[in-house]
Scaffold this motif. Structure first.
Motif, short mmCIF file in Angstrom:
data_model
loop_
_atom_site.label_atom_id
_atom_site.label_comp_id
_atom_site.label_asym_id
_atom_site.label_seq_id
_atom_site.Cartn_x
_atom_site.Cartn_y
_atom_site.Cartn_z
N SER A 154 0.78 -1.04 -0.04
CA SER A 154 0.12 -0.09 0.01
C SER A 154 0.80 1.25 -0.07
CB SER A 154 -1.05 0.01 1.23
OG SER A 154 -0.26 0.20 2.23
N SER A 155 2.09 1.30 0.51
CA SER A 155 2.93 2.40 0.32
C SER A 155 4.29 1.86 -0.13
CB SER A 155 3.00 3.15 1.47
OG SER A 155 3.63 2.66 2.55
N PRO A 156 4.47 1.63 -1.42
CA PRO A 156 5.53 1.08 -2.07
C PRO A 156 6.84 1.85 -2.37
CG PRO A 156 3.81 1.27 -3.88
CD PRO A 156 3.33 1.91 -2.53
N ALA A 170 13.27 4.64 -0.95
CA ALA A 170 13.21 3.22 -1.12
C ALA A 170 11.74 2.96 -1.79
CB ALA A 170 13.19 2.35 0.21
N ILE A 171 12.01 2.16 -3.00
CA ILE A 171 10.72 1.71 -3.75
C ILE A 171 10.80 0.34 -4.24
CG2 ILE A 171 12.12 2.67 -5.79
CD1 ILE A 171 9.32 3.36 -7.17
N ILE A 172 9.80 -0.39 -3.90
CA ILE A 172 9.94 -1.68 -4.05
C ILE A 172 8.84 -2.52 -5.34
CG2 ILE A 172 10.26 -1.80 -1.64
CD1 ILE A 172 7.53 -2.65 -1.22
N PRO A 173 9.15 -3.50 -5.59
CA PRO A 173 8.26 -4.28 -6.59
C PRO A 173 6.95 -4.16 -6.11
CG PRO A 173 10.33 -5.43 -6.22
CD PRO A 173 10.02 -4.67 -5.04
N THR A 269 8.39 19.82 4.90
CA THR A 269 7.22 19.34 4.33
C THR A 269 6.81 18.15 4.91
OG1 THR A 269 8.29 18.27 2.71
CG2 THR A 269 7.42 20.36 1.90
N ARG A 270 5.49 17.72 4.85
CA ARG A 270 5.15 16.60 5.25
C ARG A 270 4.48 15.79 4.17
NH1 ARG A 270 0.93 17.01 10.01
NH2 ARG A 270 -0.70 17.34 8.26
N PRO A 271 4.59 14.24 4.07
CA PRO A 271 4.04 13.71 3.22
C PRO A 271 2.23 13.41 3.64
CG PRO A 271 5.54 12.40 4.16
CD PRO A 271 5.77 13.86 4.86
N SER A 272 1.62 12.80 2.69
CA SER A 272 0.40 12.51 3.05
C SER A 272 0.50 11.29 3.68
CB SER A 272 -0.47 12.40 1.94
OG SER A 272 -0.01 11.80 1.01
N ASN A 273 -0.83 11.21 4.50
CA ASN A 273 -0.66 9.80 5.35
C ASN A 273 -1.36 8.90 4.62
OD1 ASN A 273 -3.34 10.27 5.29
ND2 ASN A 273 -3.84 11.02 7.59
#
Ligand SMILES: Nc1ncnc2c1ncn2[C@@H]1O[C@H](COP(=O)(O)OP(=O)(O)OP(=O)(O)O)[C@@H](O)[C@H]1O
Ligand SMILES: [Mg+2]
Length: 440
Positions: A154-156, A170-173, A269-273
């Motif tokens: 859900s958060s790749p 980081a980014i995953i398959p 800044t803050r990323p969205s939840n």
């Protein structure tokens, strides 16, 4: 203190593992011992025990295995393996030696079997490998979970900053096709200073003095360049020229700037939840900062619609603001800015956008990573104004590349172009005099 900073301070894990030792030579033995440790101690007890206890337990288990299965391994090699096991259990596995190595500025992991690093500006492949993708994923989790972030279907993708200031992505398959991809921009403990940039020929001393005068004289400037060209480092240095009696507000995605002035407000800044809410963007922060009585606004990087707010701020009394942006040349910087302003979603004719840019920005400082890995400020370019529909630029200082020597090093020198900047009058009014010979 975080594990990473303890690790980097070298207080914990005894001898630093050499580059050679960090190879895959003994991976099988390392994993064999690691399995045994998990079997004997259990993950739970590993998480809850004191580090010294775990280390001595690891030593005990390793010694038993060495004696019974690898009794012909010399002492020195056992020590190497032992350290790798300690890294595996208590730190970031194969990444640990790379994180401890101060000569490495960037770590790029492209799936479990391919790791590159940047050393002294050059990218090189290292012999570090992970057992498999799961192993790599576990190490990434270990890095980001203390930061309250997670990495799953859900958060790749995750962007995070470690307590020591290093930036992690980081980014995953399935988004990344060949396994987990991890990129770490290590926070340099030795922040570059003006003298360093002069010594390593990033710029000349005249250029440094000129930039200092421009900042003191409230010129608005953008540092442009490609990825990793050194934009943020240069922004940090020129922000250091802002007088100590001014109120500075810095706005960044992840706080990288380190200013020595006393009166500095740092915004991040803050990323969205998880429900896609709660995001606070650079643009939100720029707008908010205008209500915070800034003397100067320093924006780490402009990438989108915030460019419009920045330009408007610069045009309405917040001159002397500073930022960086991605571009291939000073001229390219102008078209990038146009695009970014359009991203703000306001219907504005191109001519009006250009007028905004031309009147807001005084200088573009363009920096490049050269073919030999060195960084150079290749242009200090003044934004002069508009001629019909075109913004006019004039280079004040440039880097003249004459060639490449037999060892691949870039040859050339920084020089003034001979053009006297238009801003000299404005600087003079502010009491800042630059000798004519700077521009000869
Ligand atoms: N003038 C310089 N001389 C030598 N090394 C430099 C110089 N400027 C920056 N570096 C090194 O280059 C790396 C990237 O620097 P920096 O973060 O400033 O680049 P950037 O252009 O802002 O990168 P990004 O595009 O990722 O934001 C760092 O490791 C830094 O130490
Ligand atoms: Mg940067």
């Amino acid at each position: 203190m975080s594990l990473l900073s303890r690790l980097q301070n070298d207080q914990v894990v005894s001898p630093v593992i050499t580059k050679e030792a960090a190879t895959s030579r003994y991976l099988d033995i390392v994993y064999r011992i690691h399995r045994e440790i998990i079997r004997e101690m259990g993950q739970e007890s590993l998480n809850n025990r004191k580090r010294e206890d775990i280390e001595s337990k690891i030593r005990g288990i390793s010694d038993t295995i060495f004696e019974s299965e690898y009794d012909n391994l010399p002492r020195s090699e056992r020590e190497v393996i032992l350290n790798q096991v300690i890294d595996e259990v208590l730190a970031y596995g194969p990444l640990s030696p790379l994180l401890r190595d101060d000569s490495i500025s960037e770590i790029m992991v492209n799936g479990p079997k391919q790791v590159f690093v940047e050393r002294r500006g050059k990218i090189e492949k290292v012999k570090v490998v992970f057992r498999d993708n799961l192993h790599l994923h576990t190490v990434i989790e270990r890095i980001i979970s203390p930061l309250g972030r997670r990495l799953d279907e859900s958060s790749p993708m995750v962007d995070a900053r470690l307590p020591d200031g290093s930036r992690v992505n980081a980014i995953i398959p399935p988004l990344a096709i060949n396994g987990c991809v991890l990129t770490i921009r290590k926070f340099s403990k030795n922040l570059l200073k003006t003298a360093d940039l002069i010594r390593n020929n990033t710029m000349s001393s005249h250029m440094a003095k000129f930039l200092e005068a421009c900042v003191k004289g409230r010129m608005s400037m953008i540092v442009s360049g490609g990825t990793g060209a050194g934009k943020t480092s240069t922004l940090n240095i020129i922000s250091g020229f802002i007088p100590h009696d001014e109120r500075i507000i810095t706005i960044e995605d992840s706080a990288e700037l380190v200013l020595n002035q006393e009166h500095v407000v740092t915004l991040e800044t803050r990323p969205s939840n998880i429900d896609n809410r709660g995001e606070v963007s650079i643009r939100d922060l720029v707008r908010n900062s205008l209500r915070m009585r800034p003397d100067r606004i320093v924006v780490g990087e402009v990438r989108g619609g915030e460019a419009l707010d920045m330009l408007q701020a610069m045009n309405t009394g917040h001159d002397g603001s500073l930022s960086t942006a991605h571009a291939n040349s000073p001229r390219d910087m102008l078209s990038r800015l146009e695009t970014m302003v359009l991203m703000a979603g306001m219907e504005m004719p191109m001519k009006a956008i250009r007028e905004q840019i031309a009147s807001a920005i005084d200088f573009i400082v363009h920096q490049s990573r050269m073919s030999d890995g060195t960084r150079k400020i290749t242009h200090i370019t003044e934004v002069v104004g508009m001629e019909t529909d075109i913004i006019t630029l004039q280079d004040i200082f440039i880097f003249d590349q004459t060639g490449i020597d037999e060892r691949g090093r870039v040859q050339g020198r920084h020089r003034a172009t001979g053009i006297k900047p238009k801003c000299l009058d404005k600087l003079k009014t502010a009491g800042i005099i630059i000798p004519d010979e700077f521009f000869a």
